[in-house]
Design a protein around this motif. Structure first.
Motif, PDB file in Angstrom:
ATOM      1  N   PRO A 648       0.830  -1.217   0.000  1.00  0.00           N
ATOM      2  CA  PRO A 648       0.000   0.000   0.000  1.00  0.00           C
ATOM      3  C   PRO A 648       0.863   1.266   0.000  1.00  0.00           C
ATOM      4  O   PRO A 648       1.945   1.308   0.578  1.00  0.00           O
ATOM      5  N   ILE A 649       0.370   2.295  -0.673  1.00  0.00           N
ATOM      6  CA  ILE A 649       1.032   3.602  -0.668  1.00  0.00           C
ATOM      7  C   ILE A 649       0.922   4.190   0.735  1.00  0.00           C
ATOM      8  O   ILE A 649      -0.161   4.248   1.325  1.00  0.00           O
ATOM      9  N   LYS A 650       2.056   4.624   1.291  1.00  0.00           N
ATOM     10  CA  LYS A 650       2.073   5.219   2.632  1.00  0.00           C
ATOM     11  C   LYS A 650       1.783   6.716   2.574  1.00  0.00           C
ATOM     12  O   LYS A 650       1.053   7.253   3.399  1.00  0.00           O
ATOM     13  N   HIS A 651       2.376   7.415   1.603  1.00  0.00           N
ATOM     14  CA  HIS A 651       2.144   8.842   1.438  1.00  0.00           C
ATOM     15  C   HIS A 651       2.749   9.286   0.114  1.00  0.00           C
ATOM     16  O   HIS A 651       3.426   8.513  -0.575  1.00  0.00           O
ATOM     17  N   TYR A 652       2.492  10.572  -0.222  1.00  0.00           N
ATOM     18  CA  TYR A 652       3.038  11.171  -1.438  1.00  0.00           C
ATOM     19  C   TYR A 652       3.922  12.355  -1.040  1.00  0.00           C
ATOM     20  O   TYR A 652       3.618  13.090  -0.087  1.00  0.00           O
ATOM     21  N   LEU A 653       5.020  12.544  -1.770  1.00  0.00           N
ATOM     22  CA  LEU A 653       5.921  13.667  -1.553  1.00  0.00           C
ATOM     23  C   LEU A 653       5.870  14.593  -2.763  1.00  0.00           C
ATOM     24  O   LEU A 653       6.040  14.135  -3.906  1.00  0.00           O
ATOM     25  N   VAL A 654       5.633  15.887  -2.510  1.00  0.00           N
ATOM     26  CA  VAL A 654       5.457  16.861  -3.585  1.00  0.00           C
ATOM     27  C   VAL A 654       6.556  17.917  -3.456  1.00  0.00           C
ATOM     28  O   VAL A 654       6.774  18.472  -2.374  1.00  0.00           O
ATOM     29  N   ARG A 655       7.233  18.190  -4.577  1.00  0.00           N
ATOM     30  CA  ARG A 655       8.208  19.282  -4.645  1.00  0.00           C
ATOM     31  C   ARG A 655       7.926  20.112  -5.893  1.00  0.00           C
ATOM     32  O   ARG A 655       7.480  19.574  -6.914  1.00  0.00           O
ATOM     33  N   GLY A 681       0.005  31.167  -4.548  1.00  0.00           N
ATOM     34  CA  GLY A 681       0.977  32.243  -4.403  1.00  0.00           C
ATOM     35  C   GLY A 681       2.135  32.137  -5.368  1.00  0.00           C
ATOM     36  O   GLY A 681       3.256  32.547  -5.054  1.00  0.00           O
ATOM     37  N   LEU A 682       1.919  31.590  -6.555  1.00  0.00           N
ATOM     38  CA  LEU A 682       2.988  31.446  -7.534  1.00  0.00           C
ATOM     39  C   LEU A 682       3.253  32.772  -8.233  1.00  0.00           C
ATOM     40  O   LEU A 682       2.391  33.648  -8.279  1.00  0.00           O
ATOM     41  N   ASP A 683       4.450  32.902  -8.792  1.00  0.00           N
ATOM     42  CA  ASP A 683       4.782  34.115  -9.541  1.00  0.00           C
ATOM     43  C   ASP A 683       4.042  34.119 -10.867  1.00  0.00           C
ATOM     44  O   ASP A 683       3.862  33.071 -11.518  1.00  0.00           O
ATOM     45  N   TRP A 684       3.633  35.322 -11.281  1.00  0.00           N
ATOM     46  CA  TRP A 684       2.931  35.443 -12.553  1.00  0.00           C
ATOM     47  C   TRP A 684       3.891  35.207 -13.715  1.00  0.00           C
ATOM     48  O   TRP A 684       5.076  35.513 -13.646  1.00  0.00           O
ATOM     49  N   ASN A 685       3.330  34.668 -14.784  1.00  0.00           N
ATOM     50  CA  ASN A 685       4.052  34.499 -16.051  1.00  0.00           C
ATOM     51  C   ASN A 685       5.414  33.822 -15.821  1.00  0.00           C
ATOM     52  O   ASN A 685       6.443  34.266 -16.290  1.00  0.00           O
ATOM     53  N   THR A 686       5.389  32.713 -15.064  1.00  0.00           N
ATOM     54  CA  THR A 686       6.616  32.007 -14.705  1.00  0.00           C
ATOM     55  C   THR A 686       6.428  30.515 -14.949  1.00  0.00           C
ATOM     56  O   THR A 686       5.374  29.956 -14.634  1.00  0.00           O
ATOM     57  N   GLU A 687       7.460  29.885 -15.484  1.00  0.00           N
ATOM     58  CA  GLU A 687       7.402  28.456 -15.751  1.00  0.00           C
ATOM     59  C   GLU A 687       7.835  27.690 -14.510  1.00  0.00           C
ATOM     60  O   GLU A 687       8.869  27.996 -13.915  1.00  0.00           O
ATOM     61  N   TYR A 688       7.033  26.697 -14.114  1.00  0.00           N
ATOM     62  CA  TYR A 688       7.288  25.899 -12.922  1.00  0.00           C
ATOM     63  C   TYR A 688       7.435  24.426 -13.289  1.00  0.00           C
ATOM     64  O   TYR A 688       6.927  23.974 -14.322  1.00  0.00           O
ATOM     65  N   GLU A 689       8.110  23.699 -12.412  1.00  0.00           N
ATOM     66  CA  GLU A 689       8.191  22.253 -12.520  1.00  0.00           C
ATOM     67  C   GLU A 689       7.721  21.651 -11.212  1.00  0.00           C
ATOM     68  O   GLU A 689       8.106  22.096 -10.128  1.00  0.00           O
ATOM     69  N   VAL A 690       6.857  20.604 -11.306  1.00  0.00           N
ATOM     70  CA  VAL A 690       6.321  19.923 -10.129  1.00  0.00           C
ATOM     71  C   VAL A 690       6.703  18.454 -10.223  1.00  0.00           C
ATOM     72  O   VAL A 690       6.627  17.850 -11.308  1.00  0.00           O
ATOM     73  N   ARG A 691       7.104  17.882  -9.098  1.00  0.00           N
ATOM     74  CA  ARG A 691       7.422  16.459  -9.044  1.00  0.00           C
ATOM     75  C   ARG A 691       6.667  15.818  -7.888  1.00  0.00           C
ATOM     76  O   ARG A 691       6.680  16.341  -6.771  1.00  0.00           O
ATOM     77  N   VAL A 692       6.027  14.671  -8.173  1.00  0.00           N
ATOM     78  CA  VAL A 692       5.267  13.939  -7.158  1.00  0.00           C
ATOM     79  C   VAL A 692       5.809  12.518  -7.116  1.00  0.00           C
ATOM     80  O   VAL A 692       5.940  11.857  -8.161  1.00  0.00           O
ATOM     81  N   VAL A 693       6.143  12.054  -5.902  1.00  0.00           N
ATOM     82  CA  VAL A 693       6.704  10.719  -5.694  1.00  0.00           C
ATOM     83  C   VAL A 693       5.771   9.940  -4.775  1.00  0.00           C
ATOM     84  O   VAL A 693       5.313  10.471  -3.753  1.00  0.00           O
ATOM     85  N   ALA A 694       5.474   8.677  -5.145  1.00  0.00           N
ATOM     86  CA  ALA A 694       4.696   7.786  -4.291  1.00  0.00           C
ATOM     87  C   ALA A 694       5.650   6.960  -3.439  1.00  0.00           C
ATOM     88  O   ALA A 694       6.705   6.532  -3.918  1.00  0.00           O
ATOM     89  N   VAL A 695       5.272   6.722  -2.165  1.00  0.00           N
ATOM     90  CA  VAL A 695       6.142   6.008  -1.234  1.00  0.00           C
ATOM     91  C   VAL A 695       5.384   4.831  -0.638  1.00  0.00           C
ATOM     92  O   VAL A 695       4.264   4.997  -0.139  1.00  0.00           O
ATOM     93  N   ASN A 696       5.979   3.627  -0.741  1.00  0.00           N
ATOM     94  CA  ASN A 696       5.448   2.473  -0.015  1.00  0.00           C
ATOM     95  C   ASN A 696       6.527   1.956   0.919  1.00  0.00           C
ATOM     96  O   ASN A 696       7.578   2.589   1.083  1.00  0.00           O
ATOM     97  N   GLN A 697       6.288   0.781   1.537  1.00  0.00           N
ATOM     98  CA  GLN A 697       7.255   0.298   2.526  1.00  0.00           C
ATOM     99  C   GLN A 697       8.577  -0.090   1.892  1.00  0.00           C
ATOM    100  O   GLN A 697       9.606  -0.158   2.563  1.00  0.00           O
ATOM    101  N   LYS A 698       8.585  -0.329   0.583  1.00  0.00           N
ATOM    102  CA  LYS A 698       9.815  -0.698  -0.102  1.00  0.00           C
ATOM    103  C   LYS A 698      10.663   0.520  -0.431  1.00  0.00           C
ATOM    104  O   LYS A 698      11.893   0.459  -0.417  1.00  0.00           O
ATOM    105  N   GLY A 699      10.019   1.638  -0.731  1.00  0.00           N
ATOM    106  CA  GLY A 699      10.786   2.821  -1.089  1.00  0.00           C
ATOM    107  C   GLY A 699       9.978   3.807  -1.897  1.00  0.00           C
ATOM    108  O   GLY A 699       8.739   3.826  -1.837  1.00  0.00           O
ATOM    109  N   LYS A 700      10.668   4.624  -2.659  1.00  0.00           N
ATOM    110  CA  LYS A 700      10.036   5.696  -3.417  1.00  0.00           C
ATOM    111  C   LYS A 700       9.958   5.334  -4.892  1.00  0.00           C
ATOM    112  O   LYS A 700      10.823   4.650  -5.437  1.00  0.00           O
ATOM    113  N   SER A 701       8.889   5.831  -5.528  1.00  0.00           N
ATOM    114  CA  SER A 701       8.766   5.681  -6.971  1.00  0.00           C
ATOM    115  C   SER A 701       9.635   6.707  -7.681  1.00  0.00           C
ATOM    116  O   SER A 701      10.171   7.631  -7.067  1.00  0.00           O
TER     117      SER A 701
END
Length: 744
Positions: A648-655, A681-701
């Motif tokens: 089972p997924i334990k939690h998600y990490l967002v950066r 609260g993001l800056d206007w007219n700005t390019e962003y990158e988002v990363r989401v990782v799933a975590v289970n008891q074995k480790g991170k995706s």
């Protein structure tokens, strides 16, 4: 009875009546220094003169205060020595004369002086390494013999050539050392009398100071209001006094400098560039002085000293922005504009602020010494704005804005197509960019609107934007509207379409996940919204052969699952859905049948769960989707769970972070049941990158990755322009998010 002496003198007188006889009593005498003694000279015969002569042969005159002669009578004279001194010793002679007759007698006077220490200073101080002459001046009569002792041991020159007892009794120590320090015994002896006396002399050996700087070179930054510490440590005997000098001037505590109690620490306050240089730490004591230099290097943070704002006209050949800076070390100067950096030798250009072309040489940066210029060729209206000049050196940096004003003809932006329906006001937005500002006029079929005869058309203006509010009363109010903007540089026109909205198409139920008393309905949104947003969804369900029960659910951007509750266990139901927008309700979707589950039994025998032999692994990367929120600078990021790796997924990490910077925002941890996160609260007219990782008891995706650009900062519309309408255009799409999901 006659004295024997008188008898003898009588016989002598008879025998020698014609001669003169002289006798001195006593014939010799020992006198101690300071004592007073007299001697009697007696003459037999007729003596006219009786005189005394000193040891040097000179006649003693009556007026001599220390040695006096007195004629007592015709036959006697007295010599008196008062407070005898060693110089008074010798043979004194008494001479008697009568005519050509003369007789004399002598007396030897011996004067003894006790041992006396005339000049024996204590302590006596010498510098280490010097030839020390230890003074011990002794007088005595007879002359005393001098010997020296140190630490109870007699000093003998034949055993240590460093020592020598000189003729005057002084002790000479060649190259005296600190270990020679201490008490010395000067002992005087008179062999003839056995007299002995001594004096203790304390010999102090002073040591030339040694000095060392804690840091031979100290660095400081000017104009920061900081203080800097220079320090040196000194040793020596006696303890040396420490002072500091700068440019040959002794420094004292005051507004600029402060010194600690022993002077070893110098604090320079509010360091500025002119404080740079060599500071001398000086240690002094009785043995001399030594000095050590400490170099203070004062660096100056980069500071911009000159910028020039410029004005140009679109399509000019070129315009130059200039920036000057000071600092030590000499600063380097770079330029930036809308997150694009330019430095010396780099060339680039752009056709839009967010699109740069690096090889057509439209931008050139040139730097010389402390001056940098930014040359912009083939001036475009997108060049206008704030340029940032940044001066930096190893100490710090400074940046200042430089503004380029570009005069250009109007350029019209805004949503081309606007949807509404009869009786519902719609706002057509004509967004004008122009410098100087432009006047805006609206036309319909070549006629200016609103006219005196129209009541359902109004115009509102906000800064450079013009809003045409149309309240359609019939089909004829739909169609094309023209916005024309004019300023001193030219005129621009653009056609906008007001389109009749429709009810949405039906949503499509994909599956129903039943439980004992509830069911989760998963659906796809309608293929067509009818031009305006979906407001709500109507879900209806019923038992087979019974009437429909319905409930409305407010539509949200990510709504694809709806849960219905209050169902009867182990029962067959059917469910259908419809969508509602401002225009009306869609047709219902096809009905889907499902059966609820039975009531769970607490007395049922336990299930035997078999465990898969497959190895538990790391989860797969979640699939990401995004939706820009209404405010434009916030983003809702949704994720869809993929393979959980058998655990089972334990939690998600967002950066997330803006792409033009290196630092990520603080990591966000979301619970396992979460399906989205809202980034605000993001800056206007700005390019962003988002990363989401799933975590289970074995480790991170591996991360699911999403890239997007926030919208250009909007201007506020008048409150009276509120309406139930939505607008679409190519420009809006360009400002929406650009998504990239990497699945692993």
């Amino acid at each position: 009875m006659l004295q024997i002496r008188d008898i003898l003198w009588g016989f002598l007188y008879i025998a020698c009546a014609a001669a003169i006889q002289v006798q001195v009593t006593p014939t010799h005498r020992e006198i101690s220094v300071g004592e007073s003694k007299f001697f009697l000279c007696e003459v037999v015969g007729d003596a006219k003169d009786i005189d005394w002569f000193a040891p040097n042969g000179e006649k003693i005159l009556p007026n001599n205060p220390n040695v006096q002669v007195n004629r007592n009578d015709e036959t006697t004279s007295t010599l008196t020595i008062y407070h005898a001194d060693v110089d008074d010793a010798g043979i004194y002679k008494c001479v008697a004369r009568s005519g050509d007759k003369e007789a004399q007698a002598t007396v030897q006077v011996k004067i003894f002086q006790k041992i006396t220490f005339k000049n024996v200073p204590s302590p006596q101080e010498f510098n280490e390494g010097d030839d020390a002459d230890i003074i011990c001046d002794v007088v005595g009569s007879p002359v005393p013999f001098i010997l020296w002792k140190h630490k109870g041991v007699r000093i003998q020159s034949n055993k240590d050539v460093r020592y020598n007892v000189m003729d005057n009794g002084h002790l000479l120590i060649r190259g005296i050392k600190k270990t020679d320090e201490g008490a010395y015994n000067c002992e005087a002896r008179v062999m003839e009398t056995g007299e002995i006396n001594f004096k203790m002399i304390n010999v102090v050996v002073n040591v030339l100071p040694t000095i060392r700087a804690r840091q031979s070179e100290v660095n400081a930054t000017a104009d920061m209001g900081v203080s800097i510490l220079l320090a040196c440590d000194a040793d020596g005997f006696p303890e040396p006094a420490v002072t500091w000098a700068y440019n040959n001037v002794i420094l004292e505590s005051g507004d600029k400098y402060s010194l600690n109690d022993d002077g070893s620490e110098l604090v320079i306050k509010d360091v500025i560039k002119v404080d740079e240089g060599d500071y001398t730490c000086i240690a002094r004591n009785k043995a001399g002085e030594m000095s050590q230099e400490v170099s203070l290097n004062v660096f100056v943070q980069a500071k911009i000293t000159y910028m020039n704002n410029q004005t140009a006209t679109e399509f000019d050949d070129e315009v130059t922005l200039t920036c000057e800076a000071s600092g030590d070390p000499t600063p380097s100067i770079s330029w930036s504009f809308q997150n694009r950096m330019f430095s010396e030798g780099e060339q680039a250009s752009w056709t839009r602020p967010d699109q740069y072309e690096s090889h057509d040489r439209n931008i050139v940066v040139r730097s010389h010494a402390r001056v940098s210029s930014l040359l912009l060729k083939n001036v475009d209206f997108t060049y206008a704005g704030q340029y940032l000049c940044t001066a930096s050196n190893s100490i710090g940096q400074d940046n200042q804005p430089v503004y380029l004003e570009v005069r250009y003809a109007p350029k019209i932006l805004g949503v081309v197509a606007v949807y509404t329906w009869e009786g519902n006001p719609a706002n057509i937005s004509c967004e004008v960019e122009a410098h100087p500002g432009a006047s805006v006029t609206w036309f319909r079929d070549g006629l200016q609107v609103p006219s005196v005869n129209t009541t359902n058309v109004k115009i509102y203006s906000k800064q450079s934007n013009s809003y045409l509010e149309v309240s359609p009363e019939s089909q004829s109010d739909f169609g094309s509207y023209n916005c024309t903007a004019t300023n001193a540089m030219g005129t621009e026109s653009k056609e906008f379409l007001l389109i009749q909205a429709e009810v949405p198409s039906s949503p499509e139920i994909q599956q129903v996940e039943p439980f004992s008393s509830s069911a989760v309905v998963e659906f796809d949104e309608p293929d067509s919204f009818g031009g305006v947003p979906i407001i709500k969804y109507l879900v209806e369900w019923r038992l087979d052969g019974h009437g429909w029960t319905g409930k409305e659910y407010d539509a949200t951007e990510d709504l694809t699952r709806i849960t219905i509750v209050g169902l009867t266990p182990d029962t067959i139901y059917e469910v259908k859905m419809s969508a509602v927008n401002g225009k009306g309700e869609s047709e219902s979707s096809a009905a889907v049948k499902f059966k609820t589950g039975p009531i769970p039994s607490s007395e049922a025998p336990p299930l035997i769960v078999t465990t898969s032999m497959a190895l538990i692994g790391e989860p797969s990367a979640p699939k990401l989707e995004a939706m820009v929120q209404n405010q434009g600078n916030a983003l809702k990021v949704n994720w869809i769970k993929q393979d959980d790796g058998g655990s089972p997924i334990k939690h998600y990490l967002v950066r997330y972070k803006a792409k033009h910077v290196s630092d990520w925002k603080p990591e966000i941890r979301m619970p396992h049941s979460s399906e989205y996160v809202v980034l605000g609260g993001l800056d206007w007219n700005t390019e962003y990158e988002v990363r989401v990782v799933a975590v289970n008891q074995k480790g991170k995706s591996e991360p699911g990755i999403l890239s997007f650009r926030t919208a250009t900062e909007p201007t506020t519309m008048p409150a009276t322009l509120g309406c139930q309408c939505v607008t679409y255009s190519l420009a809006a799409l360009l400002l929406s998010t650009s998504l990239t999901a990497l699945l692993f």
